[in-house]
Scaffold this active site. Structure first.
Site, PDB file in Angstrom:
ATOM      1  N   GLU A   8      -7.589  -4.584  10.655  1.00  0.00           N
ATOM      2  CA  GLU A   8      -7.265  -4.483   9.225  1.00  0.00           C
ATOM      3  C   GLU A   8      -8.378  -5.071   8.359  1.00  0.00           C
ATOM      4  OE1 GLU A   8      -3.830  -6.733   7.953  1.00  0.00           O
ATOM      5  OE2 GLU A   8      -3.818  -5.809   5.971  1.00  0.00           O
ATOM      6  N   LYS A  21      -5.644  -0.380  10.256  1.00  0.00           N
ATOM      7  CA  LYS A  21      -4.786  -0.657   9.097  1.00  0.00           C
ATOM      8  C   LYS A  21      -5.720  -0.723   7.898  1.00  0.00           C
ATOM      9  CE  LYS A  21      -1.352  -3.846   7.208  1.00  0.00           C
ATOM     10  NZ  LYS A  21      -0.095  -4.518   7.508  1.00  0.00           N
TER      11      LYS A  21
END
Ligand code: 5MM
Length: 336
Positions: free
Chosen positions: A177, A219
């Site tokens: 992420e 992500k």
């Protein structure tokens, strides 16, 4: 664990019409959320809140996995059943946040680098034993005057790739992420450029560290104007720019991309995902891994009367899952 098992977990995380609920707030962050609705941040309240979310009826219709915090991974329901067992019995994959949060990057005022690599191999071994199937590490990229620096981007991407390689060694699917923050006055084009440079650096680092992309989930943050930019883009402009940016920087071998909500309203987060999927087909499934945009309405309701509103708060989170699940298929419709 074999390569095939990593690949099949990654694919299950982005199964059609399903996404992830991010409930991995550290104790500092959940305290902020609880303070906002007047709930005391005790261990029991944190446990009770996460039990309300994880046991919501029909949640697994649209939720493939949940990201937990270390404390939550070790907790059980009021009846004494471990959360991980409840989740696995219900077809929800347990995930674990393993980073130790962003710290100031020495020599680069205003920029941060995420820490947590020391001892990670041993922690991952234990998390796998506790039932974690995937993990998450969040890097934070700030946009501002002369920011982000290439040093900041490279330091964060190097750490993300080292984390991802360690996860796969432990048989855990890494969710990587790199969050480009929405804070600031920058416009959509600036966000596009920063996101593209960051993602290209991330995939170069993953390649350098021998990370198997087929067993990795991205992500991502959406390409969106800064919160304080006077020129806010439309839903379709955000969706178009985000898809264009991803196509320019993310290899097609990745099994899926899930988005964070980053401070968008519930409806915006759902509308943007829906618009992106209506522009498909794309090289990868595009789904969600929302924290605030999945939880905020349920938290508000639950906080008013934890016992009396328990079932309604569960219905609220299940409804958010349903709406985002439809958006992951491009089938969501704004209610009148
Ligand atoms: C749920 O919040 C996560 C943990 O945050 P802290 O480490 O600050 O406690 C966070 O990483 C979250 O998973 C992502 O930012 C996505 O959440 P949003 O609310 O942006 O969808």
């Amino acid at each position: 664990m074999s390569i095939e098992q990593l690949e099949s977990i990654a694919q299950a995380m982005v199964a059609p019409g399903k996404g992830i609920i991010a409930i991995d707030e550290s104790n500092t962050t959940i305290k902020k959320r609880f303070d906002g609705v007047g709930i005391e941040c005790t261990e029991e309240n944190r446990r009770a809140y996460r039990e309300m979310l994880l046991t919501a009826p029909n949640l697994s219709d649209h939720i493939s996995g949940a990201i937990l915090y270390d404390e939550t991974l070790r907790q059980s329901s009021r009846a004494g059943v471990p959360f991980t067992k409840i989740m696995l019995d219900n077809g929800i994959l347990p995930g674990i946040k393993v980073d130790k949060g962003p710290q100031p990057l020495a020599g680069f005022p205003g920029e941060v680098v995420t820490e947590g690599l020391d001892g990670l191999r041993d922690r991952l071994k234990e998390y796998a034993q506790l039932g974690a199937k995937f993990a998450k590490w969040r890097a934070v990229i700030n946009i501002g005057e002369d920011m982000p620096s290439s040093t900041c981007i490279e330091a964060n991407c190097h750490a993300l790739a080292r984390y991802a390689a360690l996860c796969q060694e432990a048989g855990i699917v890494p969710m990587v992420e790199p969050e480009v923050l929405m804070d600031g006055t920058h416009d959509l084009d600036v966000c596009y450029d920063v996101t593209e440079v960051t993602l290209r650096s991330l995939f170069a680092s993953l390649y350098e560290q021998n990370v198997l992309l087929e067993g990795t989930i991205l992500k991502a943050s959406m390409v969106i104007a800064g919160k304080d930019c006077p020129d806010q883009a439309s839903v379709d402009e955000v969706a178009e720019a985000t898809v264009r940016c991803l196509k320019a920087s993310v290899p097609a071998s990745l099994p899926g991309i899930v988005f964070l909500s980053g401070g968008q309203s519930d409806e915006q987060a759902t509308a943007h995902l829906n618009a992106m999927n209506q522009m498909g087909p794309h090289p990868w499934p595009l789904s969600f891994s929302y924290g605030r945009a999945m939880q905020s309405a349920a938290l508000k309701l639950w906080s008013k009367d934890m016992a009396k509103n328990f079932a309604d708060a569960q219905k609220t989170v299940a409804q958010r899952a349903r709406e985002n699940g439809l958006a992951a298929l491009g089938q969501w419709k704004k209610s009148a």
